[in-house]
Design an enzyme around this catalytic site. Structure first.
Site, PDB file in Angstrom:
ATOM      1  N   ARG A   4       0.833  -1.215   0.000  1.00  0.00           N
ATOM      2  CA  ARG A   4       0.000   0.000   0.000  1.00  0.00           C
ATOM      3  C   ARG A   4       0.862   1.258   0.000  1.00  0.00           C
ATOM      4  O   ARG A   4       0.567   2.220  -0.701  1.00  0.00           O
ATOM      5  CB  ARG A   4      -0.940   0.013   1.206  1.00  0.00           C
ATOM      6  CG  ARG A   4      -2.024  -1.045   1.123  1.00  0.00           C
ATOM      7  CD  ARG A   4      -2.832  -1.111   2.391  1.00  0.00           C
ATOM      8  NE  ARG A   4      -1.942  -1.470   3.495  1.00  0.00           N
ATOM      9  CZ  ARG A   4      -2.177  -1.217   4.771  1.00  0.00           C
ATOM     10  NH1 ARG A   4      -3.277  -0.591   5.131  1.00  0.00           N
ATOM     11  NH2 ARG A   4      -1.333  -1.578   5.705  1.00  0.00           N
ATOM     12  N   ASN A  20      -6.141  -2.767   2.525  1.00  0.00           N
ATOM     13  CA  ASN A  20      -6.146  -4.219   2.608  1.00  0.00           C
ATOM     14  C   ASN A  20      -7.580  -4.713   2.674  1.00  0.00           C
ATOM     15  O   ASN A  20      -8.422  -4.115   3.350  1.00  0.00           O
ATOM     16  CB  ASN A  20      -5.402  -4.694   3.852  1.00  0.00           C
ATOM     17  CG  ASN A  20      -3.907  -4.558   3.728  1.00  0.00           C
ATOM     18  OD1 ASN A  20      -3.363  -4.398   2.635  1.00  0.00           O
ATOM     19  ND2 ASN A  20      -3.215  -4.623   4.848  1.00  0.00           N
TER      20      ASN A  20
END
Length: 92
Positions: free
Chosen positions: A20, A38
């Site tokens: 990320r 996520n």
């Protein structure tokens, strides 16, 4: 040129490897807004909004595997309606 927004669902070894954060850096370089988060199934959802060519470049980067620490098995792409994000954030 009009902004576009795309949602990408990235599968493989993409959680716990800085995926990320690397995506956030890549999106910032491309001047994109949106987010990465996520998902419960082990994937990462990436929503990117901006100039069409820049969004395509981010999607290509995701398909090529993202950061070195990750292993991308597949990327599913779909249009996303919202384009008015402020910056590119990490969502939890």
């Amino acid at each position: 040129m009009d902004k576009v927004a795309t949602a990408a669902y990235v599968y493989g070894v993409v959680q716990g490897v800085g995926f990320r954060y690397s995506t956030q850096r890549q999106a910032a370089q491309l001047e994109l807004s949106g987010y990465a988060r996520n998902c419960d199934d082990g994937s990462v959802e990436v929503v990117a909004s901006g100039e069409p060519h820049a969004v395509e470049m981010l999607i290509e980067w995701l398909k090529q595997g993202g950061p070195r620490s990750a292993r991308v098995d597949k990327v599913l792409i779909e249009p996303h309606g919202k384009t008015d994000y402020k910056g590119f954030t990490i969502r939890y």
